[in-house]
Design a protein around this motif. Structure first.
Motif, mmCIF file in Angstrom:
data_model
loop_
_atom_site.group_PDB
_atom_site.id
_atom_site.type_symbol
_atom_site.label_atom_id
_atom_site.label_comp_id
_atom_site.label_asym_id
_atom_site.label_seq_id
_atom_site.Cartn_x
_atom_site.Cartn_y
_atom_site.Cartn_z
ATOM 1 N N ASN A 290 0.802 -1.230 0.000
ATOM 2 C CA ASN A 290 0.000 0.000 0.000
ATOM 3 C C ASN A 290 0.829 1.270 0.000
ATOM 4 O OD1 ASN A 290 -2.403 -1.370 -0.111
ATOM 5 N ND2 ASN A 290 -2.667 -1.413 2.099
ATOM 6 N N ASP A 291 2.069 1.188 0.478
ATOM 7 C CA ASP A 291 2.922 2.386 0.472
ATOM 8 C C ASP A 291 3.856 2.429 -0.742
ATOM 9 O OD1 ASP A 291 4.780 0.453 1.109
ATOM 10 O OD2 ASP A 291 5.454 1.411 2.957
ATOM 11 N N GLY A 292 3.775 1.424 -1.614
ATOM 12 C CA GLY A 292 4.557 1.429 -2.847
ATOM 13 C C GLY A 292 6.046 1.193 -2.668
ATOM 14 N N THR A 293 6.454 0.558 -1.569
ATOM 15 C CA THR A 293 7.883 0.327 -1.340
ATOM 16 C C THR A 293 8.309 -1.125 -1.548
ATOM 17 O OG1 THR A 293 7.552 -0.056 1.027
ATOM 18 C CG2 THR A 293 8.030 2.217 0.324
ATOM 19 N N MET A 294 7.353 -2.033 -1.590
ATOM 20 C CA MET A 294 7.632 -3.451 -1.816
ATOM 21 C C MET A 294 6.663 -3.952 -2.877
ATOM 22 S SD MET A 294 10.097 -4.391 0.312
ATOM 23 C CE MET A 294 10.029 -6.162 0.358
ATOM 24 N N GLY A 295 7.102 -4.935 -3.621
ATOM 25 C CA GLY A 295 6.237 -5.524 -4.633
ATOM 26 C C GLY A 295 6.615 -6.966 -4.858
ATOM 27 N N TYR A 296 5.777 -7.673 -5.579
ATOM 28 C CA TYR A 296 6.123 -9.043 -5.944
ATOM 29 C C TYR A 296 5.524 -9.375 -7.298
ATOM 30 C CZ TYR A 296 1.425 -10.660 -4.603
ATOM 31 O OH TYR A 296 0.078 -10.844 -4.515
ATOM 32 N N THR A 297 6.174 -10.321 -7.951
ATOM 33 C CA THR A 297 5.707 -10.827 -9.233
ATOM 34 C C THR A 297 5.777 -12.341 -9.182
ATOM 35 O OG1 THR A 297 7.952 -10.674 -10.120
ATOM 36 C CG2 THR A 297 6.470 -8.844 -10.619
ATOM 37 N N TYR A 298 4.973 -12.978 -10.022
ATOM 38 C CA TYR A 298 5.149 -14.402 -10.272
ATOM 39 C C TYR A 298 4.699 -14.691 -11.686
ATOM 40 C CZ TYR A 298 0.169 -14.948 -8.920
ATOM 41 O OH TYR A 298 -1.187 -14.832 -8.804
ATOM 42 N N GLY A 299 5.197 -15.794 -12.200
ATOM 43 C CA GLY A 299 4.886 -16.162 -13.574
ATOM 44 C C GLY A 299 5.641 -17.403 -13.970
ATOM 45 N N ASN A 300 5.851 -17.567 -15.262
ATOM 46 C CA ASN A 300 6.492 -18.759 -15.804
ATOM 47 C C ASN A 300 7.891 -18.452 -16.317
ATOM 48 O OD1 ASN A 300 4.050 -20.367 -15.538
ATOM 49 N ND2 ASN A 300 3.251 -19.047 -17.133
ATOM 50 N N TYR A 301 8.784 -19.431 -16.158
ATOM 51 C CA TYR A 301 10.143 -19.281 -16.671
ATOM 52 C C TYR A 301 10.538 -20.512 -17.476
ATOM 53 C CZ TYR A 301 11.908 -22.524 -13.111
ATOM 54 O OH TYR A 301 12.139 -23.632 -12.340
ATOM 55 N N VAL A 302 11.560 -20.314 -18.319
ATOM 56 C CA VAL A 302 12.180 -21.398 -19.072
ATOM 57 C C VAL A 302 13.688 -21.188 -19.009
ATOM 58 C CG1 VAL A 302 12.435 -22.540 -21.309
ATOM 59 C CG2 VAL A 302 10.227 -21.529 -20.675
ATOM 60 N N TRP A 303 14.411 -22.171 -18.450
ATOM 61 C CA TRP A 303 15.872 -22.181 -18.429
ATOM 62 C C TRP A 303 16.347 -23.147 -19.502
ATOM 63 C CZ3 TRP A 303 19.805 -19.863 -15.714
ATOM 64 C CH2 TRP A 303 19.452 -19.095 -14.615
ATOM 65 N N SER A 304 17.385 -22.767 -20.191
ATOM 66 C CA SER A 304 18.025 -23.643 -21.161
ATOM 67 C C SER A 304 19.505 -23.703 -20.796
ATOM 68 C CB SER A 304 17.836 -23.072 -22.571
ATOM 69 O OG SER A 304 18.508 -23.856 -23.508
ATOM 70 N N ILE A 305 20.007 -24.911 -20.580
ATOM 71 C CA ILE A 305 21.385 -25.071 -20.124
ATOM 72 C C ILE A 305 21.980 -26.325 -20.748
ATOM 73 C CG2 ILE A 305 20.809 -26.348 -18.013
ATOM 74 C CD1 ILE A 305 22.855 -24.450 -16.585
ATOM 75 N N LYS A 306 23.277 -26.298 -21.009
ATOM 76 C CA LYS A 306 23.943 -27.476 -21.568
ATOM 77 C C LYS A 306 24.412 -28.371 -20.426
ATOM 78 C CE LYS A 306 25.356 -25.338 -25.831
ATOM 79 N NZ LYS A 306 26.432 -24.917 -26.695
ATOM 80 N N ASP A 307 24.125 -29.675 -20.565
ATOM 81 C CA ASP A 307 24.572 -30.615 -19.540
ATOM 82 C C ASP A 307 26.048 -30.955 -19.749
ATOM 83 O OD1 ASP A 307 24.706 -32.555 -21.562
ATOM 84 O OD2 ASP A 307 22.884 -33.582 -20.931
ATOM 85 N N PHE A 308 26.574 -31.851 -18.930
ATOM 86 C CA PHE A 308 28.007 -32.170 -18.986
ATOM 87 C C PHE A 308 28.430 -32.802 -20.311
ATOM 88 C CE2 PHE A 308 25.948 -35.932 -17.428
ATOM 89 C CZ PHE A 308 26.658 -36.995 -17.967
ATOM 90 N N GLN A 309 27.481 -33.302 -21.106
ATOM 91 C CA GLN A 309 27.792 -33.864 -22.423
ATOM 92 C C GLN A 309 27.593 -32.849 -23.543
ATOM 93 O OE1 GLN A 309 25.021 -37.137 -22.349
ATOM 94 N NE2 GLN A 309 26.607 -38.575 -21.648
ATOM 95 N N GLY A 310 27.228 -31.637 -23.181
ATOM 96 C CA GLY A 310 27.018 -30.589 -24.173
ATOM 97 C C GLY A 310 25.622 -30.585 -24.775
ATOM 98 N N LYS A 311 24.743 -31.420 -24.245
ATOM 99 C CA LYS A 311 23.372 -31.493 -24.746
ATOM 100 C C LYS A 311 22.522 -30.413 -24.072
ATOM 101 C CE LYS A 311 19.475 -34.598 -25.244
ATOM 102 N NZ LYS A 311 18.883 -35.875 -24.870
ATOM 103 N N GLU A 312 21.755 -29.707 -24.903
ATOM 104 C CA GLU A 312 20.885 -28.645 -24.394
ATOM 105 C C GLU A 312 19.709 -29.256 -23.626
ATOM 106 O OE1 GLU A 312 20.190 -24.276 -24.816
ATOM 107 O OE2 GLU A 312 21.765 -25.465 -25.693
ATOM 108 N N ARG A 313 19.500 -28.774 -22.403
ATOM 109 C CA ARG A 313 18.389 -29.239 -21.568
ATOM 110 C C ARG A 313 17.537 -28.039 -21.201
ATOM 111 N NH1 ARG A 313 19.656 -33.303 -17.224
ATOM 112 N NH2 ARG A 313 17.419 -33.463 -17.487
ATOM 113 N N GLU A 314 16.241 -28.259 -21.145
ATOM 114 C CA GLU A 314 15.316 -27.174 -20.848
ATOM 115 C C GLU A 314 14.536 -27.494 -19.575
ATOM 116 O OE1 GLU A 314 13.222 -24.893 -24.143
ATOM 117 O OE2 GLU A 314 11.570 -26.046 -23.268
ATOM 118 N N PHE A 315 14.388 -26.489 -18.736
ATOM 119 C CA PHE A 315 13.652 -26.619 -17.485
ATOM 120 C C PHE A 315 12.597 -25.524 -17.431
ATOM 121 C CE2 PHE A 315 17.954 -28.095 -16.870
ATOM 122 C CZ PHE A 315 17.773 -29.330 -16.266
ATOM 123 N N LYS A 316 11.372 -25.910 -17.112
ATOM 124 C CA LYS A 316 10.277 -24.941 -17.016
ATOM 125 C C LYS A 316 9.744 -24.935 -15.596
ATOM 126 C CE LYS A 316 8.832 -25.544 -21.780
ATOM 127 N NZ LYS A 316 7.721 -25.827 -22.689
ATOM 128 N N GLY A 317 9.223 -23.798 -15.190
ATOM 129 C CA GLY A 317 8.653 -23.716 -13.861
ATOM 130 C C GLY A 317 7.973 -22.392 -13.608
#
Length: 149
Positions: free
Chosen positions: A103-130
């Motif tokens: 109410n005083d405009g000093t704190m806020g929050y958001t939520y939503g969806n994300y997608v991470w894409s990262i290469k595993d130890f074999q160099g294969k692209e892996r995707e994580f959603k949450g």
């Protein structure tokens, strides 16, 4: 004497029954500021890299929760966490679906969806959603930094 007592009684009655007027603050400008910070944060992560974005947008006392419910506490520790080689080529994108502010405009929050894409130890692209949840704090300079991610 009766006149003074009646006057005091009348004043007491009206002051006890006086309705307090509460001024409602328009929170929409604050919500837009938080969404802009969220968008700038995402853009930096995509253009300058995840480590720089998570460091730049962190409040000095920020906390992030990552794998195995590990808490990384403090801006410098977040920088250290993201200095791991696997994050140098990782990609992330997210979309907030809700924003709210205090109410005083000093704190806020958001939520939503994300997608991470990262290469595993074999160099294969892996995707994580949450789902992400970020808590934002307005800084003294008017900018917004996350305190929890």
């Amino acid at each position: 004497m009766k006149k003074i007592a009646l006057t005091l009684l009348t004043v007491a009655f009206f002051s006890c029954n006086k309705k307090e007027v509460v001024t409602q603050v328009d929170l929409e400008p604050f919500k837009k500021e938080v969404l802009k910070a969220e968008e700038d944060f995402k853009t930096m992560a995509q253009t300058k890299g995840i480590p720089e974005a998570f460091y730049t947008f962190a409040d000095s006392n920020a906390v992030i929760k990552r794998e195995n419910d590990t808490l990384i506490i403090g801006k410098e520790n977040i920088k250290l966490y993201y200095s791991d080689q696997k994050y140098q080529s990782a990609k992330v994108s997210w979309t907030p679906i809700h924003v709210d502010v205090s109410n005083d405009g000093t704190m806020g929050y958001t939520y939503g969806n994300y997608v991470w894409s990262i290469k595993d130890f074999q160099g294969k692209e892996r995707e994580f959603k949450g789902v992400f949840h970020t808590v934002w704090k307005k800084q003294k300079d008017g900018s917004w930094k996350y305190t929890w991610d």
